[in-house]
Every structure is written in structure tokens, then in C-alpha cells.
Design a protein around this motif. Structure first.
Motif, PDB file in Angstrom:
ATOM      1  N   HIS A 184      40.353  61.824  28.904  1.00 40.29           N
ATOM      2  CA  HIS A 184      41.805  61.284  28.588  1.00 40.29           C
ATOM      3  C   HIS A 184      41.746  59.678  29.438  1.00 40.29           C
ATOM      4  O   HIS A 184      42.563  58.846  29.098  1.00 40.29           O
ATOM      5  CB  HIS A 184      42.721  61.910  28.590  1.00 40.29           C
ATOM      6  N   GLY A 185      40.984  59.543  30.467  1.00 45.06           N
ATOM      7  CA  GLY A 185      40.675  58.442  31.357  1.00 45.06           C
ATOM      8  C   GLY A 185      41.648  58.204  32.118  1.00 45.06           C
ATOM      9  O   GLY A 185      41.899  57.363  33.042  1.00 45.06           O
ATOM     10  N   TYR A 238      32.759  54.204  29.846  1.00 44.32           N
ATOM     11  CA  TYR A 238      33.737  53.165  29.373  1.00 44.32           C
ATOM     12  C   TYR A 238      35.054  53.740  29.281  1.00 44.32           C
ATOM     13  O   TYR A 238      35.295  54.820  28.601  1.00 44.32           O
ATOM     14  CB  TYR A 238      33.224  52.582  27.870  1.00 44.32           C
ATOM     15  N   ASN A 239      36.003  53.232  30.081  1.00 43.27           N
ATOM     16  CA  ASN A 239      37.401  53.912  30.003  1.00 43.27           C
ATOM     17  C   ASN A 239      38.314  52.497  29.383  1.00 43.27           C
ATOM     18  O   ASN A 239      38.538  51.596  30.055  1.00 43.27           O
ATOM     19  CB  ASN A 239      37.938  54.022  31.208  1.00 43.27           C
ATOM     20  N   GLN A 240      38.570  52.849  28.044  1.00 42.42           N
ATOM     21  CA  GLN A 240      39.634  51.906  27.320  1.00 42.42           C
ATOM     22  C   GLN A 240      41.098  52.090  27.586  1.00 42.42           C
ATOM     23  O   GLN A 240      41.564  53.198  27.571  1.00 42.42           O
ATOM     24  CB  GLN A 240      39.538  52.283  25.876  1.00 42.42           C
ATOM     25  N   ASP A 241      41.625  50.975  28.013  1.00 39.05           N
ATOM     26  CA  ASP A 241      43.270  50.974  28.424  1.00 39.05           C
ATOM     27  C   ASP A 241      43.688  52.278  29.400  1.00 39.05           C
ATOM     28  O   ASP A 241      44.569  52.722  29.549  1.00 39.05           O
ATOM     29  CB  ASP A 241      43.996  51.361  27.089  1.00 39.05           C
ATOM     30  N   ALA A 242      42.761  51.914  30.555  1.00 41.14           N
ATOM     31  CA  ALA A 242      43.291  52.850  31.727  1.00 41.14           C
ATOM     32  C   ALA A 242      44.306  52.269  32.326  1.00 41.14           C
ATOM     33  O   ALA A 242      44.480  51.305  32.606  1.00 41.14           O
ATOM     34  CB  ALA A 242      41.990  52.955  32.637  1.00 41.14           C
ATOM     35  N   TYR A 243      45.259  53.225  32.640  1.00 31.19           N
ATOM     36  CA  TYR A 243      46.481  52.922  33.104  1.00 31.19           C
ATOM     37  C   TYR A 243      46.280  52.987  34.808  1.00 31.19           C
ATOM     38  O   TYR A 243      46.722  53.792  35.532  1.00 31.19           O
ATOM     39  CB  TYR A 243      47.500  53.908  32.869  1.00 31.19           C
ATOM     40  N   GLN A 258      49.293  48.849  34.869  1.00 36.18           N
ATOM     41  CA  GLN A 258      49.060  48.164  33.660  1.00 36.18           C
ATOM     42  C   GLN A 258      47.551  48.887  32.970  1.00 36.18           C
ATOM     43  O   GLN A 258      46.912  49.595  33.366  1.00 36.18           O
ATOM     44  CB  GLN A 258      48.826  46.795  33.859  1.00 36.18           C
ATOM     45  N   GLU A 259      47.523  48.565  31.690  1.00 32.98           N
ATOM     46  CA  GLU A 259      46.563  49.130  30.942  1.00 32.98           C
ATOM     47  C   GLU A 259      45.224  48.080  31.116  1.00 32.98           C
ATOM     48  O   GLU A 259      45.481  46.835  31.058  1.00 32.98           O
ATOM     49  CB  GLU A 259      46.821  49.067  29.290  1.00 32.98           C
ATOM     50  N   ASP A 260      44.066  48.591  31.427  1.00 28.29           N
ATOM     51  CA  ASP A 260      42.849  47.810  31.959  1.00 28.29           C
ATOM     52  C   ASP A 260      41.694  48.551  31.200  1.00 28.29           C
ATOM     53  O   ASP A 260      41.539  49.851  31.105  1.00 28.29           O
ATOM     54  CB  ASP A 260      42.909  47.610  33.142  1.00 28.29           C
ATOM     55  N   ASP A 261      40.651  47.679  30.709  1.00 26.11           N
ATOM     56  CA  ASP A 261      39.242  48.372  30.349  1.00 26.11           C
ATOM     57  C   ASP A 261      38.738  48.392  31.745  1.00 26.11           C
ATOM     58  O   ASP A 261      38.272  47.328  32.208  1.00 26.11           O
ATOM     59  CB  ASP A 261      38.850  47.746  29.341  1.00 26.11           C
ATOM     60  N   ILE A 262      37.663  49.653  31.747  1.00 25.86           N
ATOM     61  CA  ILE A 262      36.708  49.725  32.973  1.00 25.86           C
ATOM     62  C   ILE A 262      35.373  49.921  32.233  1.00 25.86           C
ATOM     63  O   ILE A 262      35.474  51.174  31.358  1.00 25.86           O
ATOM     64  CB  ILE A 262      37.437  50.905  33.802  1.00 25.86           C
TER      65      ILE A 262
END
Length: 398
Positions: A184-185, A238-243, A258-262
Motif C-alpha cells: 500500500h506504500g 514505484y510508489n504512487q502518491d506516497a503520503y 503530502q502526496e508524492d511519487d517516488i
């Protein structure tokens, strides 16, 4: 501490009951460094083992320009309690691990493991997602006192989800290992994800066959491979919209997040032969929104992601000079993104050079390690720093 009390009560009340039943049911009870404390019912319906890992560390750090005082370091680096077990079917097992690292107590692993076939295994729960080789190596089996600065800086961290592993044999010796993770990231003990999911994939190629005793994930060549063994690996994450949490300056030092892509890339390899071992790793991680500029009330605030982006390379090795003694060497080059590090007033480049010596009293189960580290740090808006660090660590693991 609540979890520790539960484990203690299980040990105190459950084990004596199984021992008392031994006369009539012939329960199997063993104790060894390799298997820990293992109990299995007479009918084979269930079994579990309790094991532990303790790593006591002592050292000191000396600034080479004598700008600061010498910093002594007494630390219980790791204290782990682990439970492996099965119930009903030995192909369906569970693994629970608690840890106290640098004073922080957490539940790190809580997972089911299903061995579907000889070549396919599925893990569910809180676990390690796909990443670099050294991140996926248990701390018991380290050649050096700790992971490299590169591996520590760019690891994905524990997460909740699943991992599938499939092994494919090619020819008489060659083997390919593949891993796929979906989590779930959001890290440990988060019941729901704020943003998207995290995805990881990893491939490993062992052209000369398997290593003795899982040696591709046990860093020193304790078993003195009789023929050269090599494993080459690569992984993407790849972590989509990691908080992610963000920090900075202004009325609030730590923002909610905030939501961020890693995204990350890992490349690694390990070679072993006749007591010689070499491990190399490269990592590159990108964080989309590393620096954010905001207006909060009357303040203009620059904040930054607490997840570090950048790249790094590490190579280490050792060669046994006697059956139990191994000198070691490591070079680690860590290059986080300059703008992010400047915003945090931290180094923009860190080079670490390490000389070590290991003495194995009983393999990785009982060992004494010594290291001499030279750290050179470069800063964007401050004077460069250089440190000499001396570390000693005693490890017990069973």
C-alpha cells in the motif's frame, strides 16, 4: 512493551504445557544456534521456534578539525525477538518479528508465507518490499557492522502487502530468481493508504548455480565456495502518491505531509570463491516534489520532503586469512540531490571509507566486529567536514 509481555507470557505458560505433555505425546523440543528454541507437536500439526538477535555496539567519533568534542557511542544497535511457525500444513508458515533499533521499539514483520510449489512462494502481511540486495539481507548476516550508507539512505522501508517469488532453473546450474511486490506504500502499521499503491519488481541471475547455505544473502564467504559463484540483480520500485512527511522552516517545523511519487532503481551483484567475497550496489531514487514553497499566514515557507532522493554506489569485500578471521574493506559514495540537502542544511556528498576485521566464533551466530571509518562530507553553504569513527560490535543470533 505490550508485545514483549505477550511473547513472555506465551513462553512462560505455553512451553511448560508442551513440555509436560512430552511424556505421553513425545513432543519434539530442540535448542541450537541454527534452529533457536524449536517446539513441534507429536502429530506434526503445529510447530514454532523462538529466536533472538542482540547486537551491542560501542565506538566514538572524532572530528578531524577538532571543531567538536569527541562523541562516544554506547548503543544496543539491535534487539530482536522472532517467531517462525506453521499450523496445519508446513507449506503455510508465519513469521513475526519485533525490534528495538537505536531505542525505537516496533513490530517490523508480521506475515504469512505460503510455499505453493517448490519454485513459487507467496508472502502476505507486513514485510520487506522489493529493493536492493543489502536491504533484503537480514542484519544477522552482514559482513560489515551495518548496511552501507547508500543502502540505508535509499531503502523503501517496511510496508504492508504481498510478495511473490518464483525461481526458474535454466540448464544444469543456472538459476533466475524473480520477485514481484504490491504494497500500500504508506509504511508500517498503516491500515489504509492515503494515495496510490507501491509496486516493485526484481530479477536475479545466478549463472554458476546456487550458493552454499543461501550465501547470496549471507555476505561473508563462511563456507569457502569451492567453485566461483555469482549473483547479478536489479530491481525497480514505484510508489504512487506516497503520503510523505515534509519539514522546513516557519511557524511549524514539521508539516503533516503530502502526496508524492517516488521511484527507484537498484543494481547489485555478489561474488564468492574460496573465502573471498565481493558485494557491489548502485541505487538511484527520485522524489517528484522534493522542495515546496508555501505561504502560511504572513510567512513565506520553504519545505522539503523527508524522503531523500539521489544516487549512490557502494562496494565491499573480505577475504578469510584463517578459518574464523576476515579483514574487510568498503567504499561508499553517497550523492543525495543538492537542492534538497541544501534546504535541509545537510551534506550534498558523503564518501565513507571503511577498514574492518571480523572474528567469527560460530559463524554469524556469534561474532565480534571492528571497524575504522573515515567520513568526508561536503556542504553547499558550509565548510566541509571530515570524521574518524571507530566502532566495535558484538553479535549473538540464534
Amino acid at each position: 512493551m505490550y508485545i514483549l509481555r505477550i511473547l513472555f507470557l506465551l513462553f512462560v505458560f505455553l512451553v511448560p504445557e508442551m513440555v509436560s505433555a512430552q511424556a505421553t505425546e513425545s513432543a519434539k523440543i530442540t535448542l541450537s544456534p541454527e534452529k533457536g528454541f524449536y517446539v513441534e507437536s507429536a502429530d506434526g500439526f503445529m510447530g514454532f521456534k523462538i529466536s533472538t538477535r542482540l547486537q551491542q555496539q560501542f565506538g566514538f567519533t572524532v572530528p578531524m578539525d577538532y571543531s567538536d568534542a569527541v562523541q562516544p557511542n554506547f548503543l544496543m544497535r539491535r534487539a530482536r525477538i522472532r517467531i517462525h511457525g506453521y499450523f496445519y500444513d508446513k507449506k503455510l508458515t508465519y513469521f513475526v518479528q519485533t525490534q528495538m533499533d537505536k531505542g525505537n521499539f516496533t513490530l517490523s514483520n508480521a506475515e504469512f508465507r505460503w510455499k505453493a510449489t517448490d519454485n513459487l512462494q507467496l508472502n502476505f502481511g507486513q514485510l520487506w518490499p522489493v529493493g536492493g540486495r543489502q536491504f533484503r539481507t537480514v542484519s544477522e548476516a552482514f559482513q560489515m557492522i551495518d548496511r552501507s550508507p547508500v543502502s540505508r539512505s535509499y531503502w523503501p522501508g517496511y510496508d504492508i502487502g504481498m510478495i511473490a517469488q518464483y525461481n526458474l532453473e535454466i540448464g544444469k546450474k543456472s538459476l533466475v530468481k524473480s520477485y514481484l511486490s504490491i504494497t500500500h506504500g504508506e509504511g508500517m502499521n498503516k491500515p489504509s493508504a492515503e494515495g496510490g499503491m507501491a509496486y516493485g519488481g526484481r530479477l536475479e541471475w545466478l549463472p554458476f548455480g546456487t550458493f552454499a547455505e543461501g550465501g547470496d544473502y549471507r555476505e561473508s564467504d563462511l563456507y569457502h565456495e569451492e567453485t566461483p559463484k555469482l549473483s547479478l540483480g536489479g530491481a525497480v520500485y514505484y510508489n504512487q502518491d506516497a503520503y510523505v512527511q515534509i519539514g522546513g522552516q516557519g511557524p511549524n517545523n514539521l508539516w503533516k505531509g503530502q502526496e508524492d511519487d517516488i521511484s527507484a532503481l537498484y543494481l547489485d551483484g555478489v561474488f564468492k570463491f574460496n573465502g573471498l567475497s565481493i558485494l557491489a550496489e548502485y541505487a538511484d531514487r527520485k522524489v517528484d516534489q522534493e522542495i515546496i514553497e508555501q505561504v502560511v499566514g504572513d510567512f513565506f515557507v520553504q519545505s522539503y520532503s523527508l524522503v531523500v532522493g539521489g544516487s549512490g554506489f557502494s562496494v565491499q569485500g573480505g577475504k578469510f586469512i584463517s578459518p574464523k578471521t576476515e579483514p574487510t574493506l568498503r567504499v561508499s559514495l553517497l550523492n543525495p540531490h543538492d537542492n534538497l540537502q541544501a534546504a535541509k542544511a545537510q551534506f550534498t556528498q558523503q564518501n565513507t571509507y571503511t577498514l574492518g576485521l571480523n572474528h567469527f566464533l560460530r559463524g554469524h551466530h556469534l561474532k565480534l566486529q571492528f571497524e575504522l571509518n573515515l567520513l568526508n562530507e561536503e556542504y553547499a553553504a558550509a565548510k566541509d567536514k571530515m570524521y574518524l569513527q571507530v566502532l566495535t560490535q558484538f553479535s549473538i543470533s540464534f
